[in-house]
Design an enzyme around this catalytic site. Structure first.
Site, PDB file in Angstrom:
ATOM      1  N   HIS A 187      -3.189   5.513   4.525  1.00  0.00           N
ATOM      2  CA  HIS A 187      -3.915   4.375   4.023  1.00  0.00           C
ATOM      3  C   HIS A 187      -3.216   3.330   4.565  1.00  0.00           C
ATOM      4  O   HIS A 187      -4.054   2.296   5.176  1.00  0.00           O
ATOM      5  CB  HIS A 187      -4.314   4.441   2.715  1.00  0.00           C
ATOM      6  CG  HIS A 187      -5.337   3.506   2.136  1.00  0.00           C
ATOM      7  ND1 HIS A 187      -4.771   2.354   1.792  1.00  0.00           N
ATOM      8  CD2 HIS A 187      -6.600   3.302   2.135  1.00  0.00           C
ATOM      9  CE1 HIS A 187      -5.938   1.501   1.259  1.00  0.00           C
ATOM     10  NE2 HIS A 187      -7.316   2.376   1.875  1.00  0.00           N
ATOM     11  N   SER A 234     -11.607  -1.904   1.558  1.00  0.00           N
ATOM     12  CA  SER A 234     -10.025  -2.003   2.117  1.00  0.00           C
ATOM     13  C   SER A 234      -9.906  -2.390   3.632  1.00  0.00           C
ATOM     14  O   SER A 234      -9.060  -3.239   4.042  1.00  0.00           O
ATOM     15  CB  SER A 234      -9.127  -0.877   1.505  1.00  0.00           C
ATOM     16  OG  SER A 234      -9.438   0.153   2.321  1.00  0.00           O
ATOM     17  N   ASP A 247       0.852  -1.279   0.094  1.00  0.00           N
ATOM     18  CA  ASP A 247      -0.131  -0.033   0.091  1.00  0.00           C
ATOM     19  C   ASP A 247       0.834   1.349  -0.151  1.00  0.00           C
ATOM     20  O   ASP A 247       1.744   1.303  -0.659  1.00  0.00           O
ATOM     21  CB  ASP A 247      -0.905  -0.087   1.272  1.00  0.00           C
ATOM     22  CG  ASP A 247      -2.466   0.740   0.973  1.00  0.00           C
ATOM     23  OD1 ASP A 247      -2.355   1.793   1.180  1.00  0.00           O
ATOM     24  OD2 ASP A 247      -3.262   0.210   0.516  1.00  0.00           O
TER      25      ASP A 247
END
Length: 610
Positions: free
Chosen positions: A216, A543, A150
């Site tokens: 994130h 996610s 990520d």
């Protein structure tokens, strides 16, 4: 050796007629006849080189190198060719040697797609807390690895360390300038020893200069494997698992230009994700630990049938012992960015209406039409002023330029009657400075035939909410790589009232393989925030559900492999155990396109085992 006449038009140039032995690079069905010539690496200060993977003057192509047309060859990775696994590799070709019409010249699947983020206390709902505290099981992920592919991680956050000792075994930051390394082809790797040394210093970034700017990746890592924090009332699903972190580098500029991605969008390219997963697998082999991978990224590019390189790679991983991959289903369910049409004897033509917003009028956008290969499709584009231009189905080796007179718009079109990987028809549109308003696509097929087609706009983050289809379909909106047949595709629900996340993508994939596989909590989840030390934030998205599932998979690996109950546990084993234990409502039929096989309940899975 193949001769000039053996190649498709546009794939041969005399100066590239090199032998495999001279180049050590593969001739493949995707890139037959195109071999990169040596070019010097560009140097930056301190003698560090920008290798082709990071160099904007090179273009990347994902190839199935074992299917070369020149017989068996022993391949090795080098600066122009990087092996991912026994099937896939990445070849780096100088941009000056790549034909302008790349969509038609090569297999579309070989061009890396662009992916972005899939998000905007559910442990009890998933049956995790009861297993953390169970007097016999006490499963917390000890002895396992969880990989987050990520935006990186805030390694200084208390969620990932015990005092000054990190639970992160390795960080591969693909975005940093490359030094000489046998471990990774580009970027820099930081070991646990280096991370621990950074945590003990006054300025950690001087020792480990890797940061998660977006946050994130930090959120996903904390939901999957963050420490218990009684004060905040949070815990990762597998708080004793160790972490492998891959910080993806931004997608190259030529891909952003090809797909007309707005400058502010954070996107990553497919081959970098594949190499990140490959690195995590190598770490698991080195440490001799089972691996659970989390991919919280998604894209609406491709045929949505699981045949893209990343999707196929993820499917292959699930077949092997001690590896599994959890993938976000996507957040495209209510986005109005998918259109589905059916042509048959009664409906010989179909009119799609597309609303184009002001932002796209400036930056433009791309769009993909995928039709079943049993038909030929005739498409006419109508501008908001009523001007109509037809897409030629005959010019299959070039880019068509449709220039409108009454609006300052050009539409670049690539018509691929049989796309090499999927076998379906692909029409790839690029709208340059499209006029605001309602555009129409009229599609017709052959008489006395029946065929379905789909049209997808880019996912949230790559296009504004002002651009959408007036009559859209929420079905078939699971994003890639969530369409991977053997991957664990996870949708999100609100654990407080057991309602489906309103934005969640709906299945199935276009081959009608059940996707998503199941649902996990993913709404209003508290997770570690990147930035000020020790802070937490709330967010929602599929996610996050995939991240919790990756932690759940680590708990299953702990029970099966670390404790010796099922020593040959694979990714498919994890998926099937979770499917079997999923909670289902009595008044609903399963599997279904919204919930898959139901809501994950790991405790119920273990109840069934007994």
């Amino acid at each position: 050796m193949l001769k000039k006449e053996d190649y498709e038009p546009g794939l041969w140039t005399e100066e590239k007629n090199l032998t495999v032995e001279e180049t050590r690079l593969p001739f493949t069905e995707e890139l037959a006849g195109v071999i990169p010539q040596p070019e010097e690496n560009r140097e930056i200060p301190d003698g560090i080189q920008v290798v082709p993977a990071q160099n904007e003057s090179y273009q990347n192509f994902i190839i199935r190198y074992s299917r070369n047309v020149d017989g068996a060859v022993n391949y090795e990775s080098d600066r122009s060719f990087q092996i991912i696994n026994e099937l896939f590799g990445v070849i780096y070709i100088p941009a000056s040697q790549v034909p302008e019409s790349v969509i038609n010249s090569y297999s579309y699947s070989s061009v890396p797609k662009c992916y972005t983020y899939m998000d905007q206390g559910g442990l009890n709902a998933s049956g995790i807390n009861r297993l953390h505290e169970h007097p016999y099981l006490r499963l917390r992920g000890a002895g396992t690895l969880i990989a987050i592919i990520d935006s990186g991680i805030d390694y200084t956050h208390s969620a990932f360390r015990n005092g000054n000792q990190s639970r992160i075994v390795s960080i591969w930051d693909q975005s940093l300038p490359s030094g000489e390394s046998e471990e990774v082809p580009y970027g820099q790797v930081f070991t646990r020893q280096e991370i621990n040394r950074a945590l003990q210093s006054e300025n950690p970034q001087e020792i480990v200069p890797s940061a998660d700017i977006n946050g994130h990746g930090t959120r996903l890592a904390s939901i999957a494997a963050g420490n218990r924090n009684l004060e905040e009332g949070v815990s990762g699903a597998a708080p004793e698992a160790e972490l492998v972190i891959v910080k993806l580098k931004p997608a190259k500029e030529y891909l952003r230009e090809l797909y007309l991605i707005p400058p502010e969008a954070e996107v990553f390219q497919e081959d970098d994700i594949m190499l990140g997963i490959s690195y995590a697998i190598k770490c698991a082999l080195r440490y001799q630990k089972p691996l659970s991978v989390c991919v919280g990224l998604g894209s609406s590019q491709g045929s949505h049938r699981g045949d893209g390189p990343l999707s196929q790679y993820i499917s292959s991983i699930a077949d092997f012992t001690q590896n599994c991959v959890s993938v976000a289903a996507g957040n495209e369910g209510l986005a109005r960015r998918h259109y589905m049409g059916l042509l048959d004897e009664k409906t010989t033509s179909d009119i799609l209406e597309l609303r184009v917003g002001a932002k796209e009028a400036v930056h433009g956008f791309s769009m993909e039409f995928w039709g079943e290969a049993s038909d030929f499709y005739h498409v006419t584009i109508q501008s908001p002023t009523g001007e109509r231009l037809q897409v030629s189905s005959a010019l299959k080796y070039g880019t068509q330029e449709l220039s409108f007179v009454f609006v300052e718009t050009k539409v670049m079109v690539n018509y691929v009657p049989i796309e090499r990987r999927s076998g379906n028809t692909l029409i790839f549109f690029r709208f340059l400075h499209p006029a605001e308003g309602i555009w129409k696509l009229e599609t017709s097929g052959r008489l006395n035939s029946s065929a379905r087609f789909h049209v997808w706009l880019p996912v949230q983050g790559m296009i504004s909410e002002e651009t959408y289809f007036l009559e859209s379909s929420p079905e078939y909106t699971v994003t890639a790589p969530g369409d991977a047949v053997n991957g664990m595709t996870v949708t999100a629900y609100q654990y407080r009232d057991d309602s489906l996340y309103s934005k969640a993508s709906r299945g199935y994939n276009t081959d009608n393989v059940v996707k998503p596989d199941f649902a996990a909590p993913g709404v209003d989840m508290k997770a570690a925030a990147s930035g000020p030390a020790g802070t937490y934030t709330q967010s929602s998205g599929t996610s996050l559900a995939a991240a919790q599932t990756s932690g759940i998979a680590a708990l299953l690996f702990e029970w099966a492999i670390i404790r010796g109950n099922e020593p040959f546990f694979s990714g498919n084993s994890v998926k099937n155990y979770l499917r079997r234990g999923a909670v289902r409502e009595e008044d609903m039929q399963y599997p279904n396109p919204e919930w898959g096989y139901g809501r994950i309940d790991l405790y119920h899975t273990f109840e069934l085992l007994t």
